[in-house]
Scaffold this motif. Structure first.
Motif, PDB file in Angstrom:
ATOM      1  N   UNK A 164      34.889  60.378  55.007  1.00 28.44           N
ATOM      2  CA  UNK A 164      36.303  60.727  54.912  1.00 28.44           C
ATOM      3  C   UNK A 164      37.107  59.649  54.193  1.00 28.44           C
ATOM      4  N   UNK A 165      36.769  58.398  54.418  1.00 32.87           N
ATOM      5  CA  UNK A 165      37.487  57.318  53.735  1.00 32.87           C
ATOM      6  C   UNK A 165      37.339  57.430  52.217  1.00 32.87           C
ATOM      7  N   UNK A 166      36.157  57.818  51.765  1.00 33.61           N
ATOM      8  CA  UNK A 166      35.964  58.005  50.318  1.00 33.61           C
ATOM      9  C   UNK A 166      36.725  59.225  49.829  1.00 33.61           C
ATOM     10  N   UNK A 167      36.748  60.287  50.641  1.00 33.03           N
ATOM     11  CA  UNK A 167      37.512  61.493  50.289  1.00 33.03           C
ATOM     12  C   UNK A 167      38.986  61.147  50.123  1.00 33.03           C
ATOM     13  N   UNK A 168      39.508  60.370  51.062  1.00 31.65           N
ATOM     14  CA  UNK A 168      40.916  59.972  51.025  1.00 31.65           C
ATOM     15  C   UNK A 168      41.215  59.129  49.794  1.00 31.65           C
ATOM     16  N   UNK A 169      40.300  58.218  49.458  1.00 33.59           N
ATOM     17  CA  UNK A 169      40.482  57.371  48.278  1.00 33.59           C
ATOM     18  C   UNK A 169      40.512  58.215  47.004  1.00 33.59           C
ATOM     19  N   UNK A 170      39.553  59.139  46.894  1.00 29.21           N
ATOM     20  CA  UNK A 170      39.495  60.008  45.712  1.00 29.21           C
ATOM     21  C   UNK A 170      40.732  60.903  45.634  1.00 29.21           C
ATOM     22  N   UNK A 171      41.189  61.385  46.786  1.00 27.69           N
ATOM     23  CA  UNK A 171      42.363  62.243  46.809  1.00 27.69           C
ATOM     24  C   UNK A 171      43.601  61.482  46.346  1.00 27.69           C
ATOM     25  N   UNK A 172      43.730  60.235  46.765  1.00 28.16           N
ATOM     26  CA  UNK A 172      44.877  59.430  46.336  1.00 28.16           C
ATOM     27  C   UNK A 172      44.889  59.257  44.819  1.00 28.16           C
ATOM     28  N   UNK A 173      43.720  59.050  44.221  1.00 29.07           N
ATOM     29  CA  UNK A 173      43.641  58.929  42.763  1.00 29.07           C
ATOM     30  C   UNK A 173      44.088  60.225  42.080  1.00 29.07           C
ATOM     31  N   UNK A 174      43.687  61.368  42.660  1.00 27.72           N
ATOM     32  CA  UNK A 174      44.117  62.655  42.095  1.00 27.72           C
ATOM     33  C   UNK A 174      45.621  62.849  42.260  1.00 27.72           C
ATOM     34  N   UNK A 175      46.157  62.383  43.372  1.00 21.40           N
ATOM     35  CA  UNK A 175      47.597  62.499  43.610  1.00 21.40           C
ATOM     36  C   UNK A 175      48.382  61.672  42.600  1.00 21.40           C
ATOM     37  N   UNK A 176      47.853  60.527  42.222  1.00 19.43           N
ATOM     38  CA  UNK A 176      48.496  59.705  41.184  1.00 19.43           C
ATOM     39  C   UNK A 176      48.529  60.482  39.868  1.00 19.43           C
ATOM     40  N   UNK A 177      47.421  61.140  39.547  1.00 21.14           N
ATOM     41  CA  UNK A 177      47.356  61.929  38.314  1.00 21.14           C
ATOM     42  C   UNK A 177      48.350  63.084  38.332  1.00 21.14           C
ATOM     43  N   UNK A 178      48.625  63.603  39.532  1.00 20.67           N
ATOM     44  CA  UNK A 178      49.541  64.740  39.663  1.00 20.67           C
ATOM     45  C   UNK A 178      51.006  64.336  39.731  1.00 20.67           C
ATOM     46  N   UNK A 179      51.274  63.028  39.764  1.00 20.52           N
ATOM     47  CA  UNK A 179      52.664  62.594  39.735  1.00 20.52           C
ATOM     48  C   UNK A 179      53.177  61.938  40.999  1.00 20.52           C
ATOM     49  N   UNK A 180      52.296  61.392  41.827  1.00 23.59           N
ATOM     50  CA  UNK A 180      52.720  60.774  43.071  1.00 23.59           C
ATOM     51  C   UNK A 180      53.699  59.621  42.843  1.00 23.59           C
ATOM     52  N   UNK A 181      53.442  58.808  41.849  1.00 22.78           N
ATOM     53  CA  UNK A 181      54.295  57.642  41.612  1.00 22.78           C
ATOM     54  C   UNK A 181      55.706  58.083  41.221  1.00 22.78           C
ATOM     55  N   UNK A 182      55.809  59.088  40.373  1.00 27.02           N
ATOM     56  CA  UNK A 182      57.126  59.583  39.970  1.00 27.02           C
ATOM     57  C   UNK A 182      57.874  60.187  41.164  1.00 27.02           C
ATOM     58  N   UNK A 183      57.157  60.897  42.041  1.00 25.05           N
ATOM     59  CA  UNK A 183      57.790  61.437  43.240  1.00 25.05           C
ATOM     60  C   UNK A 183      58.341  60.316  44.107  1.00 25.05           C
TER      61      UNK A 183
END
Length: 317
Positions: A164-183
């Protein structure tokens, strides 16, 4: 498949012998309405399972994630998309102003009303989310009387914490690609209060230091600060997952909740079609069997041990 039992509430007649004569009379005792609760740590697939079950059993989903009740930050709060929802209605999702307070009592009141409304439509309420404090308060708050009205079937989608920790890490990277920082930047203010409203969401306060220094440092330093902020998001999300898992175990062992564990680890270790196949076999299939049996049964206690569950799942193959 739509369950035909939703056309009326099942009743269970029993005979009563009246004193002083042999006359028999029947009396109907209505069973409680049924509610399914999907629990699990962040990133384990609760939303996916709730949609799968809602599609199968003519259900609607009641959100039990304390950050997803707020408007905005759809990427950061990982709200389910229209495509992912597959047409299944979702309630208590994006309904509150970002700065509003939303307590356990608020959730209990709104969720209780929503569950009643879904049942009135002859549909199955499926409460799904990772905010176990909300779920616990809703179900165990005596003033709300939830237990007196409903029988609950608890499903726990679990994944090995290492995986799960790896899943969470990978998900965070995808969220950055989707615009997490701008949000997160949209929510930034030098005087921001990160203890209220949607600003409490993981993915907002972690970027505060980065946004403060961003205009005043060179590109290399900015990149370093950004990576540190993203890493902090990952760490805090992993900590949240551990707390969520601990809370579920406490509900099981200390409070006696009859929670059915579904190990989805192997589904996340595989890719593509093999991953989907493993999900259906390890999570969806046993979940459908459990819920189907729950809906047919008038007994609120359902499958108290792994042997019973295993036997039931095997019988569906």
């Amino acid at each position: 498949m739509t369950m035909s039992m939703f056309t009326c509430k099942p009743t269970h007649p029993f005979l009563q012998i009246q004193a002083g004569n042999s006359r028999l009379s029947s009396r109907l005792r209505p069973s409680k309405d049924k509610v399914v609760v999907v629990m699990g740590a962040t990133g384990t697939g609760k939303s996916k399972l709730s949609v799968d079950l809602a599609t199968q059993f003519n259900g609607e989903v009641v959100n039990a994630d304390k950050m997803q009740v707020y408007e905005g930050l759809d990427v950061i709060t990982n709200k389910i998309t229209a495509e992912e929802s597959c047409g299944v209605p979702h309630h208590l999702l994006g309904i509150k102003h970002p700065s509003a307070d939303f307590t356990c009592t608020d959730f209990s009141n709104m969720a209780s009303s929503t569950v009643a409304s879904i049942i009135d439509q002859k549909k199955l309420p499926i409460i799904a989310g990772g905010s176990n404090s909300y779920i616990e308060f809703l179900i165990d708050n005596e003033a709300a009387g939830f237990r007196s009205k409903y029988d609950c079937c608890y499903l726990w989608v679990d994944v090995s914490m290492t995986v799960l920790h790896q899943i969470i890490s990978d998900r965070a990277d995808r969220m950055v690609e989707k615009g997490m920082v701008d949000e997160a930047r949209q929510m930034f203010s030098p005087n921001a209060d990160y203890s209220t409203g949607i600003r409490r969401a993981i993915g907002v306060p972690e970027f505060d230091y980065y946004f403060r220094l961003e205009p005043h440092v060179n590109e290399e330093t900015r990149a370093k600060l950004l990576q540190e902020a993203i890493y902090e998001v990952k760490i805090n999300s992993c900590k949240l997952a551990c707390r969520q898992q601990d809370k579920i175990l406490r509900l099981m062992h200390d409070k006696g909740w009859d929670i059915q564990r579904l190990d989805a680890t192997d589904a996340f270790l595989k890719y593509g079609k093999e991953s989907n196949k493993a999900w259906k076999e390890l999570v969806l299939k046993p979940s459908k069997a459990i819920v189907s049996q729950f809906l047919k049964s008038s007994d609120p206690k359902l499958h108290n041990n792994g042997t019973t569950l295993k036997a039931m799942v095997t019988s569906t193959r």
